[in-house]
Scaffold this motif. Structure first.
Motif, PDB file in Angstrom:
ATOM      1  N   ILE A 564     -67.532 -17.578  21.670  1.00 32.79           N
ATOM      2  CA  ILE A 564     -66.677 -17.660  20.473  1.00 32.79           C
ATOM      3  C   ILE A 564     -67.470 -18.387  19.386  1.00 32.79           C
ATOM      4  CG2 ILE A 564     -64.538 -18.588  19.491  1.00 32.79           C
ATOM      5  CD1 ILE A 564     -63.489 -18.737  22.442  1.00 32.79           C
ATOM      6  N   GLU A 565     -67.403 -17.858  18.165  1.00 35.12           N
ATOM      7  CA  GLU A 565     -68.142 -18.472  17.065  1.00 35.12           C
ATOM      8  C   GLU A 565     -67.191 -18.824  15.929  1.00 35.12           C
ATOM      9  OE1 GLU A 565     -72.212 -16.959  15.083  1.00 35.12           O
ATOM     10  OE2 GLU A 565     -71.245 -15.539  16.435  1.00 35.12           O
ATOM     11  N   MET A 566     -67.431 -19.934  15.270  1.00 33.63           N
ATOM     12  CA  MET A 566     -66.713 -20.235  14.039  1.00 33.63           C
ATOM     13  C   MET A 566     -67.649 -19.870  12.900  1.00 33.63           C
ATOM     14  SD  MET A 566     -63.818 -21.438  15.067  1.00 33.63           S
ATOM     15  CE  MET A 566     -62.984 -22.468  13.864  1.00 33.63           C
ATOM     16  N   LYS A 567     -67.268 -18.850  12.127  1.00 28.07           N
ATOM     17  CA  LYS A 567     -68.164 -18.369  11.077  1.00 28.07           C
ATOM     18  C   LYS A 567     -67.576 -18.635   9.696  1.00 28.07           C
ATOM     19  CE  LYS A 567     -70.768 -14.722  12.098  1.00 28.07           C
ATOM     20  NZ  LYS A 567     -71.266 -13.427  12.609  1.00 28.07           N
ATOM     21  N   LYS A 568     -68.418 -18.464   8.679  1.00 27.69           N
ATOM     22  CA  LYS A 568     -67.956 -18.599   7.287  1.00 27.69           C
ATOM     23  C   LYS A 568     -68.120 -17.275   6.568  1.00 27.69           C
ATOM     24  CE  LYS A 568     -67.485 -23.256   6.380  1.00 27.69           C
ATOM     25  NZ  LYS A 568     -66.232 -23.861   5.969  1.00 27.69           N
ATOM     26  N   SER A 569     -67.093 -16.868   5.854  1.00 28.52           N
ATOM     27  CA  SER A 569     -67.198 -15.653   5.058  1.00 28.52           C
ATOM     28  C   SER A 569     -68.020 -15.972   3.806  1.00 28.52           C
ATOM     29  CB  SER A 569     -65.805 -15.194   4.638  1.00 28.52           C
ATOM     30  OG  SER A 569     -65.319 -16.020   3.596  1.00 28.52           O
ATOM     31  N   LYS A 573     -64.753 -18.991   3.572  1.00 23.02           N
ATOM     32  CA  LYS A 573     -63.593 -19.125   4.453  1.00 23.02           C
ATOM     33  C   LYS A 573     -64.025 -19.134   5.923  1.00 23.02           C
ATOM     34  CE  LYS A 573     -60.204 -16.914   1.429  1.00 23.02           C
ATOM     35  NZ  LYS A 573     -59.320 -15.753   1.227  1.00 23.02           N
ATOM     36  N   THR A 574     -63.545 -20.125   6.642  1.00 23.62           N
ATOM     37  CA  THR A 574     -63.861 -20.204   8.064  1.00 23.62           C
ATOM     38  C   THR A 574     -63.067 -19.145   8.820  1.00 23.62           C
ATOM     39  OG1 THR A 574     -64.060 -22.577   7.769  1.00 23.62           O
ATOM     40  CG2 THR A 574     -63.968 -21.772  10.033  1.00 23.62           C
ATOM     41  N   TYR A 575     -63.706 -18.508   9.784  1.00 24.74           N
ATOM     42  CA  TYR A 575     -62.949 -17.600  10.643  1.00 24.74           C
ATOM     43  C   TYR A 575     -63.523 -17.574  12.051  1.00 24.74           C
ATOM     44  CZ  TYR A 575     -66.561 -13.990   9.809  1.00 24.74           C
ATOM     45  OH  TYR A 575     -67.735 -13.291   9.724  1.00 24.74           O
ATOM     46  N   VAL A 576     -62.710 -17.086  12.973  1.00 25.59           N
ATOM     47  CA  VAL A 576     -63.081 -17.035  14.380  1.00 25.59           C
ATOM     48  C   VAL A 576     -63.683 -15.677  14.693  1.00 25.59           C
ATOM     49  CG1 VAL A 576     -62.159 -16.999  16.735  1.00 25.59           C
ATOM     50  CG2 VAL A 576     -61.301 -18.675  15.079  1.00 25.59           C
ATOM     51  N   MET A 577     -64.793 -15.693  15.432  1.00 25.48           N
ATOM     52  CA  MET A 577     -65.406 -14.445  15.861  1.00 25.48           C
ATOM     53  C   MET A 577     -65.579 -14.500  17.379  1.00 25.48           C
ATOM     54  SD  MET A 577     -66.827 -11.645  14.787  1.00 25.48           S
ATOM     55  CE  MET A 577     -67.407 -10.408  15.951  1.00 25.48           C
ATOM     56  N   HIS A 620     -60.392 -32.442  10.878  1.00 23.58           N
ATOM     57  CA  HIS A 620     -59.737 -32.738   9.609  1.00 23.58           C
ATOM     58  C   HIS A 620     -60.082 -31.724   8.515  1.00 23.58           C
ATOM     59  CE1 HIS A 620     -57.616 -35.429   6.870  1.00 23.58           C
ATOM     60  NE2 HIS A 620     -58.569 -35.167   5.990  1.00 23.58           N
ATOM     61  N   GLU A 621     -61.356 -31.402   8.376  1.00 20.66           N
ATOM     62  CA  GLU A 621     -61.777 -30.486   7.309  1.00 20.66           C
ATOM     63  C   GLU A 621     -61.187 -29.094   7.507  1.00 20.66           C
ATOM     64  OE1 GLU A 621     -63.327 -31.016   4.362  1.00 20.66           O
ATOM     65  OE2 GLU A 621     -62.882 -33.066   5.033  1.00 20.66           O
ATOM     66  N   LEU A 622     -61.237 -28.633   8.741  1.00 15.87           N
ATOM     67  CA  LEU A 622     -60.703 -27.305   9.048  1.00 15.87           C
ATOM     68  C   LEU A 622     -59.188 -27.286   8.819  1.00 15.87           C
ATOM     69  CD1 LEU A 622     -61.255 -24.458  10.161  1.00 15.87           C
ATOM     70  CD2 LEU A 622     -60.808 -25.350  12.451  1.00 15.87           C
ATOM     71  N   HIS A 623     -58.534 -28.341   9.228  1.00 11.33           N
ATOM     72  CA  HIS A 623     -57.083 -28.459   9.045  1.00 11.33           C
ATOM     73  C   HIS A 623     -56.723 -28.344   7.557  1.00 11.33           C
ATOM     74  CE1 HIS A 623     -53.224 -31.001   9.986  1.00 11.33           C
ATOM     75  NE2 HIS A 623     -52.957 -29.761   9.656  1.00 11.33           N
ATOM     76  N   LYS A 624     -57.483 -29.061   6.743  1.00 13.55           N
ATOM     77  CA  LYS A 624     -57.245 -29.039   5.298  1.00 13.55           C
ATOM     78  C   LYS A 624     -57.407 -27.618   4.750  1.00 13.55           C
ATOM     79  CE  LYS A 624     -59.261 -31.483   1.615  1.00 13.55           C
ATOM     80  NZ  LYS A 624     -60.329 -32.428   1.266  1.00 13.55           N
ATOM     81  N   GLU A 625     -58.453 -26.967   5.198  1.00 15.26           N
ATOM     82  CA  GLU A 625     -58.718 -25.604   4.738  1.00 15.26           C
ATOM     83  C   GLU A 625     -57.580 -24.653   5.148  1.00 15.26           C
ATOM     84  OE1 GLU A 625     -62.521 -23.886   6.036  1.00 15.26           O
ATOM     85  OE2 GLU A 625     -61.614 -21.890   5.799  1.00 15.26           O
ATOM     86  N   VAL A 626     -57.127 -24.776   6.397  1.00 13.04           N
ATOM     87  CA  VAL A 626     -56.054 -23.892   6.875  1.00 13.04           C
ATOM     88  C   VAL A 626     -54.790 -24.107   6.043  1.00 13.04           C
ATOM     89  CG1 VAL A 626     -54.467 -23.450   8.804  1.00 13.04           C
ATOM     90  CG2 VAL A 626     -56.918 -23.671   9.240  1.00 13.04           C
ATOM     91  N   LEU A 627     -54.469 -25.368   5.782  1.00 16.95           N
ATOM     92  CA  LEU A 627     -53.264 -25.653   5.003  1.00 16.95           C
ATOM     93  C   LEU A 627     -53.355 -25.055   3.603  1.00 16.95           C
ATOM     94  CD1 LEU A 627     -52.534 -29.355   6.042  1.00 16.95           C
ATOM     95  CD2 LEU A 627     -51.156 -27.345   6.594  1.00 16.95           C
ATOM     96  N   GLU A 628     -54.525 -25.177   2.988  1.00 15.26           N
ATOM     97  CA  GLU A 628     -54.702 -24.628   1.634  1.00 15.26           C
ATOM     98  C   GLU A 628     -54.555 -23.116   1.633  1.00 15.26           C
ATOM     99  OE1 GLU A 628     -57.643 -28.148   0.047  1.00 15.26           O
ATOM    100  OE2 GLU A 628     -58.462 -26.114   0.266  1.00 15.26           O
ATOM    101  N   ARG A 629     -55.206 -22.487   2.592  1.00 16.02           N
ATOM    102  CA  ARG A 629     -55.151 -21.012   2.630  1.00 16.02           C
ATOM    103  C   ARG A 629     -53.753 -20.531   2.976  1.00 16.02           C
ATOM    104  NH1 ARG A 629     -60.243 -19.844   6.401  1.00 16.02           N
ATOM    105  NH2 ARG A 629     -59.357 -17.732   6.489  1.00 16.02           N
ATOM    106  N   TYR A 630     -53.112 -21.222   3.898  1.00 15.23           N
ATOM    107  CA  TYR A 630     -51.782 -20.805   4.348  1.00 15.23           C
ATOM    108  C   TYR A 630     -50.757 -20.931   3.229  1.00 15.23           C
ATOM    109  CZ  TYR A 630     -48.149 -20.125   7.914  1.00 15.23           C
ATOM    110  OH  TYR A 630     -47.124 -19.632   8.672  1.00 15.23           O
ATOM    111  N   SER A 631     -50.902 -22.009   2.448  1.00 12.64           N
ATOM    112  CA  SER A 631     -49.907 -22.277   1.404  1.00 12.64           C
ATOM    113  C   SER A 631     -49.886 -21.195   0.331  1.00 12.64           C
ATOM    114  CB  SER A 631     -50.166 -23.636   0.767  1.00 12.64           C
ATOM    115  OG  SER A 631     -51.375 -23.572   0.027  1.00 12.64           O
ATOM    116  N   LYS A 632     -50.981 -20.441   0.217  1.00 11.03           N
ATOM    117  CA  LYS A 632     -51.026 -19.384  -0.808  1.00 11.03           C
ATOM    118  C   LYS A 632     -50.361 -18.096  -0.329  1.00 11.03           C
ATOM    119  CE  LYS A 632     -55.214 -21.239  -2.856  1.00 11.03           C
ATOM    120  NZ  LYS A 632     -56.527 -21.426  -2.217  1.00 11.03           N
ATOM    121  N   LEU A 633     -50.001 -18.042   0.935  1.00  8.81           N
ATOM    122  CA  LEU A 633     -49.407 -16.819   1.474  1.00  8.81           C
ATOM    123  C   LEU A 633     -47.879 -16.876   1.393  1.00  8.81           C
ATOM    124  CD1 LEU A 633     -51.509 -16.673   4.754  1.00  8.81           C
ATOM    125  CD2 LEU A 633     -51.959 -15.426   2.631  1.00  8.81           C
TER     126      LEU A 633
END
Ligand SMILES: [Zn+2]
Length: 684
Positions: A564-569, A573-577, A620-633
């Motif tokens: 499993i890899e954590m990648k950046k677009s 944007k972080t994503y799971v591969m 913490h950093e990933l959590h912050k990113e998820v919250l930001e991205r999620y809030s726009k949906l």
């Protein structure tokens, strides 16, 4: 039906599965029903329908009507169990919302209404999921003004108390951050009972309560009742005393109403088995005798022929950090015959799944027993099951009854369908950036999720056995038991979901569908579910801990092989591969074997270490990113339901027909319930 954290077989607990934060659903069809209604804070309110209701006989409808009334009559109990002053707060809110004479178009009023809706949704002042106290965004001064300009005579004012004294009493309950900050604390640094605001214990320490219930156990008794399930434990004159929830005991005024409707239900039961179960349940409510509850559970498990089914009682124990006290809930349902074929096909193969599992041979069950699985159509939910609902349930929770008599495992079909109908594709596009995974999740996410739920309930919790002489997980694994049990059941499902066997027995279109479950599970466990968590918090809830434990353990263990890899677009944007599905499958099997070993041997230290290492801390950093991205949906991390309303048509004092209505207004329903089913005093 427990809810997804439940336990099964050698564990003791029902099972309650709920929709993950990413539950994806793509359902097509000319369905014009409006599934989503209200949205506030982190909540979206949905509606569901009851397909098949019109085809029932009038006697079945009458039975459903009585069970529906019985369900709603217990609603207050759940509120009071959550916190001693919840009913005081609720009655205050109800009074303000229905009688405030001032301006209802201001910003302050809107803020107050958001608070009111959040409290209604959570059945109390603590968040239904995180169990943190909820605070209003309006000021204390504004709140005082609301009270003073509402119908004073309808407020829950004590005898001899004036309005000012009442305001002084209730203000800290609502606004003070140090008063009852947490409903259920699992932080083992403090006394769990003192740190929990729920109303199961009073003036009792964790040590005292544990010793009190330990003393009830008789060595060698293989059929123990669930000690403490139906009572509050308090200290009176230095002695520990149980206040039992029964007719004539604590909560009597609500329980009498439940009994009244159950007695009517018994007269129109579909068959003798169902009647026997209902009568035992009535006797249990009347006497508080936990042996009667066990007899009821056995009769209930034996009733597999009825179309109408009901859960009504003190069922799940997640609300108690010691896992003893049952929260009131009711789920009234009818069987969905068509959809039940899928789940039955899996249940029929239970022994094959057990035999082929990666468990150590001594931990495998030789006879996987009595798994009765079906899909149900929910007619009504109340208490712990509403507005937030499980999507799968597995009951009873008593271990020995599960082992000797089996259990019933159900999927809440129309609830899952409603989730799917209300879903948006934007969430998938945001978090599944790899095109293959994105496509697969869109195509198979819904069916893969349903399969996972089926297997989690039917073969997951039912699998494995505890070694001779090792106690129940709630004793051996303590506060880690729930999360470990959920992980175990998930892992059974994950281990098999890519197996050709599922295609062969006709429940899965292709092995690719199973891969979609891997995509979804890992992405949710490593990232998406963090949308439910406040920045800076650690994971506490059992299912969230379990999902991260599984995903993170596999991520770490598979690192050297790049499984499993954590990648950046390109946009950062972080994503799971997932690179290697075969190896991931092997890792699931290894973790399953280890968690089963921990459960079978009661290895507390190993269980604690797994959870604390992988299931608690958040990046913490990933959590912050998820919250930001999620809030726009256009989605909310939590969803729950407005309940259908059953209306009886009477002729000459008898029910001749029952009609279903689908209310649209959440606030209206909450006010109506408060008015029609508010049977308890404000303080119990
Ligand atoms: Zn479960």
């Amino acid at each position: 039906m427990g809810a997804t954290f439940l336990f099964s077989c050698s564990n003791q607990s029902g099972e309650k599965k709920e929709a993950a934060a990413d539950s994806t659903a793509i359902v097509n069809g000319p369905d014009t029903f409006n599934y989503a209604t209200d949205k506030f804070a982190d909540i979206r309110v949905l509606r569901y329908q009851i397909p098949g209701f019109e085809e029932l006989t009038s006697k079945q409808k009458e039975l459903l009507y009585y069970l529906y009334e019985a369900a709603l009559c217990g609603r207050d109990i759940y509120w009071d169990q959550n916190y001693k002053y919840n009913l005081t707060v609720r009655k205050t809110i109800e009074t303000i919302v229905s009688s405030y004479k001032g301006d209802k178009s201001t910003d302050d009023w809107n803020k107050f209404m958001v608070y009111a809706k959040r409290v209604w949704f959570s059945s109390g002042i603590h968040h239904h999921y995180s169990s943190d106290k909820i605070f209003p965004d309006c000021s204390k001064e504004y709140f005082t003004e609301l009270i003073k300009n509402s119908n004073i005579s309808a407020l829950p004012i004590n005898q001899g108390e004036n309005t000012d004294a009442f305001i002084q009493r209730i203000t800290p309950i609502i606004f003070d951050k140090t008063v009852a900050p947490k409903k259920v604390s699992l932080d083992s640094k403090h006394d769990l009972l003192q740190a929990s605001a729920n109303n199961f214990y009073e003036g009792v320490s964790e040590k005292e309560a544990s010793a009190f219930y330990k003393a009830m156990e008789t060595p060698g008794n293989n059929t123990p009742v669930m000690y403490g399930l139906n009572s509050k434990l308090i200290k009176e004159n230095g002695k520990l005393v149980e206040k039992v929830w029964k007719v004539g005991g604590m909560y009597s005024s609500a329980i009498e109403k439940i009994v009244y409707w159950l007695e009517k239900a018994s007269t129109v039961a579909e068959n003798d088995n169902q009647k026997k179960a209902l009568d035992l349940l009535i006797e249990y409510f009347k006497t508080g005798d936990l042996k009667k509850f066990d007899e009821y559970c056995i009769a209930w498990v034996a009733d597999t022929a009825s179309v109408v089914d009901v859960v009504n009682g003190y069922i799940e124990v997640y609300g108690d950090p010691l896992g003893k006290k049952g929260n009131y809930e009711s789920v009234v349902s009818i069987k969905d015959f068509e959809a039940s074929k899928r789940i039955a096909a899996i249940g029929a193969q239970a022994q094959w799944f057990e035999d082929n599992s990666p468990l150590m041979p001594e931990h495998k069950k030789k006879n996987v027993k009595g798994i009765s699985a079906k899909v149900i159509t929910v007619v009504q939910e109340s208490g712990d099951a509403a507005p937030s609902t499980p999507i799968g349930i597995n009951l009873p929770n008593s271990n020995w009854i599960r082992q000797q008599h089996g259990s019933k495992s159900v999927n809440l079909g129309n609830i899952v369908y409603a989730y799917e109908k209300a879903k948006s594709a934007s969430l998938i596009d945001e978090f599944y950036i790899n095109p293959d995974m994105n496509k697969r999740v869109k195509e198979f996410g819904a069916i893969a999720g349903a399969l996972h739920t089926d297997m989690h309930e039917v073969i997951g919790h039912a699998s494995g056995q505890i070694n001779e002489g090792v106690g129940n997980p709630s004793e051996t694994l303590k506060n880690y038991a729930n999360a470990l049990e959920e992980a175990r059941a998930d892992l059974v499902a994950l281990f098999y979901v890519t197996n050709q066997k599922l295609v062969d027995i006709g429940v899965m279109p292709s092995v690719d569908c199973g891969k979609a479950e891997y995509d979804g599970y890992i992405t949710n466990g490593l990232m998406i579910q963090l949308a439910r968590l406040k920045l800076g918090d650690n994971l506490e809830e059992a299912h969230m801990r379990n999902r991260q434990l599984v995903a993170k353990w596999c991520y770490e263990k598979g690192k050297k092989d790049n499984v499993i890899e954590m990648k950046k677009s390109p946009e950062g944007k972080t994503y799971v591969m997932i690179n290697d599905y075969e190896k991931l499958h092997t890792l699931f099997g290894e973790l399953l074997r280890e968690i089963q070993r921990i459960k079978s041997e009661g290895d507390y230290n190993a269980g604690k270490s797994l959870i604390e290492t992988y299931g608690v801390k958040v990046d913490h950093e990933l959590h912050k990113e998820v919250l930001e991205r999620y809030s726009k949906l256009d989605v909310a991390p939590y969803q729950g339901f407005i309940q259908p309303k059953l209306v009886s048509i009477m002729e000459g004092g008898k029910i001749t027909d029952v009609k279903v209505q689908y209310p649209y207004d959440f606030v209206q329903q909450m006010l109506e319930y408060g008015k029609n089913y508010g049977f308890l005093p404000t303080i119990n």
